[in-house]
Design an enzyme around this catalytic site. Structure first.
Site, PDB file in Angstrom:
ATOM      1  N   GLU A  41     -17.248  42.096 -32.760  1.00  0.00           N
ATOM      2  CA  GLU A  41     -18.885  41.283 -33.829  1.00  0.00           C
ATOM      3  C   GLU A  41     -20.014  42.587 -34.247  1.00  0.00           C
ATOM      4  O   GLU A  41     -20.030  43.621 -33.160  1.00  0.00           O
ATOM      5  CB  GLU A  41     -19.075  40.644 -33.603  1.00  0.00           C
ATOM      6  CG  GLU A  41     -20.762  39.771 -34.225  1.00  0.00           C
ATOM      7  CD  GLU A  41     -21.807  38.740 -34.227  1.00  0.00           C
ATOM      8  OE1 GLU A  41     -21.842  37.375 -34.927  1.00  0.00           O
ATOM      9  OE2 GLU A  41     -21.060  38.296 -33.041  1.00  0.00           O
ATOM     10  N   LYS A 107     -19.211  35.632 -41.987  1.00  0.00           N
ATOM     11  CA  LYS A 107     -19.523  35.034 -40.622  1.00  0.00           C
ATOM     12  C   LYS A 107     -20.240  33.243 -40.922  1.00  0.00           C
ATOM     13  O   LYS A 107     -21.480  33.474 -42.175  1.00  0.00           O
ATOM     14  CB  LYS A 107     -20.667  35.061 -39.748  1.00  0.00           C
ATOM     15  CG  LYS A 107     -20.766  34.788 -38.133  1.00  0.00           C
ATOM     16  CD  LYS A 107     -21.591  35.226 -37.570  1.00  0.00           C
ATOM     17  CE  LYS A 107     -22.126  34.795 -35.881  1.00  0.00           C
ATOM     18  NZ  LYS A 107     -22.629  35.132 -35.498  1.00  0.00           N
ATOM     19  N   CYS A 143     -17.054  35.045 -33.688  1.00  0.00           N
ATOM     20  CA  CYS A 143     -18.505  34.022 -32.749  1.00  0.00           C
ATOM     21  C   CYS A 143     -18.871  33.017 -32.547  1.00  0.00           C
ATOM     22  O   CYS A 143     -17.970  31.823 -32.447  1.00  0.00           O
ATOM     23  CB  CYS A 143     -19.928  35.061 -32.895  1.00  0.00           C
ATOM     24  SG  CYS A 143     -20.734  35.355 -31.143  1.00  0.00           S
TER      25      CYS A 143
END
Length: 530
Positions: A41, A107, A143
């Site tokens: 990330e 994300k 994540c």
């Protein structure tokens, strides 16, 4: 399908350096025969970039580095984390293939708790995404996306993903790696999909990222695991057909599939030309690194955090005050393991209250470890302070003031060494002391990095014992750990004169600081009200 997970140690703000790490990882993964390589990330900027994300020039430079990496990505698909500047800023994963950025996933879930502040910097994405690599459908996530059930992993799996990839920067705390892998295994079972979790490694300011990248199959079993606290390229073959077969036997998701498939964006189909194993050949099994015991895990995290803080801030050498107590002993052990003895100096600074035992232990420890030891007695500077203040303090007995003056003289000396030689000062206060204010402002709290700031005193002893047992040639004199702890700032002083015994204090601090328990809850756990 053969995949590679590039567990990288990036530097926040060093875009060219990070890009070079990524390009090397992509090339190494291709050489290993991987069709797909994952990069952590926000690897382009390092994590967390914080207010660098408010600078338009940095966002533009990050995109330029990404495009440069993409132009050299052929014969493999790379998933690379970067900050995407569009109508807003997004925490994104770029799909690189055939020489360009082919798609971008944003994300969905932005954490805003603990050490995370992503809602300050990012807009959230809205749409799950799948891609097809050599005929295998792959779901993308970043994540926090995978830490809760549901989107994006579940819609992606229902849309046909047999492999879900997650690029991550997941900060370490004690026990985190095991708990995180259990969560990943549960997501794999929930979605009947293999999961590849590629994590950042390294220290950044007060954070440590442990790596522990892992690949689990659709049953949640680990098929490959990278080591903790060091960069690695984890390569393994994933049997995606096994996930497909499991779905044929379990028909429960079929009804949901009909509704979810249109909600998932298709990022493209790619053919890499990666070698396909011939029928009947054995798959490449990934290395499954052993997870260390809990005390070793914490010690290695402290070593990595210290090494990276020193080096990423441009220092070549460190110095600390060595008292002959267990706290400075542990800090010295960590510093030597992190940097090497030739990059560590210590100052022994006895006052009139220092004992021969502690000073002798300090010098013996320094000699055993092979570090430079500077003797800087503070008797004369303390006498000068006493004389200077005598008139102002007339009629008042010595008290905490004189104790703190000794600590501040020592802090001044350490900072003088820092200024003169460019050394970083490591402070030696532990969490138990600092939580209750048992330290001196501008004294033992003065320095560049507090190595054991989050280590309770009882854990200091455990870590020291583990480090002593690790090597046959134990460098630590027994008296350092057997002597009652003392600041040695007045005659016959012991920590227990001012504090409860640490075996009583530490559980109270654990309950109050870590779990936010009030007095009644602490009493209910058996702590004495007094």
């Amino acid at each position: 399908m053969r995949i590679a997970l590039a567990q990288l140690n990036t530097v926040v703000g060093d875009l060219p350096g990070n890009a070079a790490l990524i390009e090397t990882a992509v090339a190494d993964a291709k050489s290993a025969g991987a069709a797909l390589v994952l990069v952590p990330e926000l690897a382009i900027t390092g994590y967390p970039p914080e207010d660098l994300l408010l600078k338009e020039h940095l966002l533009a430079a990050a995109r330029a580095e990404l495009d440069g990496i993409a132009s050299r990505t052929h014969g493999i698909v790379a998933i690379v984390g970067f900050p995407e500047r569009d109508d807003d800023v997004y925490n994104s994963a770029a799909v690189l293939a055939d020489g360009k950025v082919q798609a971008v996933y944003r994300k969905l879930r932005l954490p805003n708790y603990g050490v995370f502040d992503e809602l300050r910097y990012f807009q959230s994405g809205t749409t799950p995404m799948i891609i097809v690599v050599d005929g295998v459908t792959v779901g993308l996530s970043i994540c926090e996306d995978i830490w809760m059930p549901g989107a994006p992993a579940t819609p992606e799996a229902l849309a046909g993903a047999r492999l879900i990839v997650n690029i991550s920067a997941s900060p370490f705390h004690a026990g985190k790696a095991a708990a995180r892998e259990q969560m990943i295994a549960q997501r794999a079972r929930d979605n009947l999909a293999a999961i590849a979790f590629c994590a950042l490694v390294g220290g950044q300011d007060e954070l440590v990222f442990d790596g522990s990248s892992v690949v689990v199959d659709h049953t949640g079993a680990a098929v490959a695991r990278a080591p903790q606290f060091e960069p690695a390229l984890l390569v393994c073959d994933v049997d995606t057909d096994a996930a497909g077969s499991a779905r044929l036997r379990d028909t429960r998701p079929r009804l949901a599939t009909r509704g979810e498939r249109p909600l998932v964006e298709h990022g493209g189909s790619f053919v890499t030309g990666a070698p396909v194993p011939a029928a009947g050949t054995r798959a490449q099994e990934g290395t499954v690194a052993e997870r260390p015991p809990a005390v070793q895990e914490v010690y290695e995290a402290l070593v990595l955090g210290t090494r990276d803080y020193v080096q990423k801030n441009g220092f070549q050498h460190v110095v600390l005050g060595l008292s002959g107590g267990v706290d400075s002993t542990l800090v010295l052990l960590i510093a030597v393991d992190a940097l090497g003895a030739d990059r560590v100096s210590v100052a022994v600074m006895p006052s009139r209250h220092s004992t021969e035992g502690t000073q002798g232990d300090a010098r013996r420890l320094a000699a055993n470890l092979g570090v430079q030891c500077l003797d800087l007695p503070i008797h004369d500077p303390m006498a000068a302070y006493d004389e200077l203040l005598a008139g102002v303090f007339t009629g008042r007995d010595p008290d905490l003031t004189e104790e703190n003056l000794q600590a501040r003289i020592r802090g001044n000396l350490l900072m003088a060494l820092s200024n003169k030689f460019g050394w970083m000062v490591l402070t030696t206060g532990n969490k138990s002391e600092m939580s209750v204010g048992y330290s001196t402002l501008y004294g033992d709290s003065a320095g560049g990095f507090a190595v054991i700031k989050d280590v309770p005193k009882t854990l200091v002893y455990e870590l020291t014992a583990w480090r002593r047992a690790r090597d046959a040639s134990d460098p630590v004199p027994d008296s350092i750990v057997s002597r009652p702890p003392s600041a040695e700032l007045r005659p016959e002083q012991k920590d227990s004169d001012s504090l409860p015994p640490y075996e009583l204090l530490d559980p109270i601090l654990q309950g109050y600081v870590e779990h936010d328990l009030g007095p009644e809850a602490l009493f209910a756990r058996g702590h004495d009200a007094d």
